[in-house]
Design a protein around this motif. Structure first.
Motif, PDB file in Angstrom:
ATOM      1  N   ASP A 190       0.798  -1.143  -0.020  1.00 15.84           N
ATOM      2  CA  ASP A 190       0.072  -0.147   0.016  1.00 15.84           C
ATOM      3  C   ASP A 190       0.939   1.351  -0.182  1.00 15.84           C
ATOM      4  OD1 ASP A 190       0.987  -0.039   2.596  1.00 15.84           O
ATOM      5  OD2 ASP A 190      -0.727  -0.309   3.583  1.00 15.84           O
ATOM      6  N   GLU A 191       0.240   2.374   0.109  1.00 11.68           N
ATOM      7  CA  GLU A 191       1.009   3.806   0.059  1.00 11.68           C
ATOM      8  C   GLU A 191       1.887   3.886   1.241  1.00 11.68           C
ATOM      9  OE1 GLU A 191      -2.867   4.045   2.328  1.00 11.68           O
ATOM     10  OE2 GLU A 191      -2.427   3.364   0.408  1.00 11.68           O
ATOM     11  N   ARG A 192       1.877   2.936   2.509  1.00 13.13           N
ATOM     12  CA  ARG A 192       2.770   3.190   3.345  1.00 13.13           C
ATOM     13  C   ARG A 192       3.816   2.208   3.465  1.00 13.13           C
ATOM     14  NH1 ARG A 192      -1.289   2.978   8.734  1.00 13.13           N
ATOM     15  NH2 ARG A 192      -2.261   1.257   7.259  1.00 13.13           N
ATOM     16  N   HIS A 194       3.398  -1.220   3.374  1.00  8.06           N
ATOM     17  CA  HIS A 194       2.680  -2.267   3.892  1.00  8.06           C
ATOM     18  C   HIS A 194       2.254  -3.581   3.198  1.00  8.06           C
ATOM     19  CE1 HIS A 194       2.283  -0.018   8.189  1.00  8.06           C
ATOM     20  NE2 HIS A 194       3.250  -0.169   7.799  1.00  8.06           N
TER      21      HIS A 194
END
Length: 319
Positions: A190-192, A194
């Motif tokens: 994802d964007e983080r 993860h």
């Protein structure tokens, strides 16, 4: 001098002899008795099996023992006691000492019971005439029940049941068995950064068993939460803010962080003799608050106090 007494009641006795004196003269056939002898002394050595034996036979045995003691260098004297004097007992064994509140059964008169006064068995006697004493098993059961009903123990039990219920529900939704999602051989993130996971719901057999377990946990939670709701405060994360004080094991601690299931309080070297612990009390020599903290579950908290109340009841004092 060793006195050898031949008694018609007590048998053959040796008075004034020690264990060392009896070596080599049938010492293994003598036994120590702590009662009152016919001569009024306390304790004597008695020949085994001599009580009630023939008088002439005991007298001959007394001369044999006297010869053995003479050969060992001891002085002896033989005495014959045909009738026991007053004060002596027929049993030379250690007397039974009666307690202060317990009568001697030998002296207590036996009750007179007529034919129409046959005593009833203990289990048929009326409850008012029976003395019920709590045995070890009953005391253990009482302590166990008190522990089960203890409010703090009940809160800890509720916390464990909720944790297990969350694990069961994560298994039902498949989150506990989630696998990373891949695209063209690469893990999707994802964007983080993860990894993106895909839940895997359990099969029908396992799912049915998890549902049964979930219903059982819900019933247990409903039972214990009903008991807690009758008279104890259940603290939650909505009751505390950073800077408030929580009562934990008799000491007020400043709340450093508020979590879902616990609060974070300062830890480290504290000032002795304080009823309240502020975060600045655990500061190091440079004045910076330490990073050492610890968590306290909500079921272990027994009180809450605001910053204003803490400043009123516990004015700031420099240690």
């Amino acid at each position: 001098m060793i006195i050898i007494q031949v008694s018609a009641v007590h048998g053959l006795l040796l008075v004034g002899a020690t264990t060392r004196d009896l070596r080599g003269c049938d010492g293994n056939k003598l036994v120590w008795r702590g009662g009152i002898t016919p001569s009024g002394r306390r304790g004597a050595w008695q020949l085994r099996g001599s009580e009630g034996a023939g008088f002439q036979h005991l007298l001959a045995r007394a001369h044999e023992i006297a010869d053995g003691l003479h050969a060992a260098g001891h002085q002896t004297r033989i005495e014959t006691v045909l009738t026991p004097p007053a004060g002596s007992t027929s049993d030379l064994r250690e007397p039974r000492i009666a307690t202060k509140n317990r009568p001697d059964p030998a002296r207590a008169p036996s009750p007179t019971i007529s034919r129409d006064q046959t005593p009833a068995p203990a289990h048929l006697a009326p409850a008012s005439s029976r003395t019920v004493r709590a045995g070890p098993a009953q005391k253990t059961a009482t302590h166990r029940e008190q522990h089960r009903r203890n409010p703090r123990s009940t809160l800890r039990r509720i916390h464990r049941l909720r944790s297990e219920l969350n694990r069961i529900r994560r298994k039902l939704t498949g989150e506990a068995y989630a696998t990373p999602l891949e695209h063209h051989g690469q893990t999707v993130v994802d964007e983080r950064g993860h990894p993106v996971t895909r839940p895997n719901p359990p099969l029908a057999d396992l799912r049915q068993r998890l549902i049964v377990r979930e219903q059982l946990l819900l019933e247990k939670l409903a039972y214990w939460e009903h008991l807690v709701a009758e008279g104890i405060k259940v603290w939650r994360c909505t009751d505390f803010d950073i800077g408030d004080f929580a009562l934990y094991h008799g000491t007020w601690y400043e709340v450093v962080r508020v979590n879902d299931n616990s609060i974070t309080i300062p830890a480290g070297q504290l000032c002795l003799g304080q009823q309240i612990v502020r975060r600045q009390h655990t500061a190091d020599q440079t004045g910076r608050p330490p990073a050492a903290t610890t968590r306290v579950e909500y079921y272990d908290i027994t009180g809450r106090m605001s910053v204003h109340e803490a400043d009123t009841h516990f004015p700031l004092v420099t240690c």
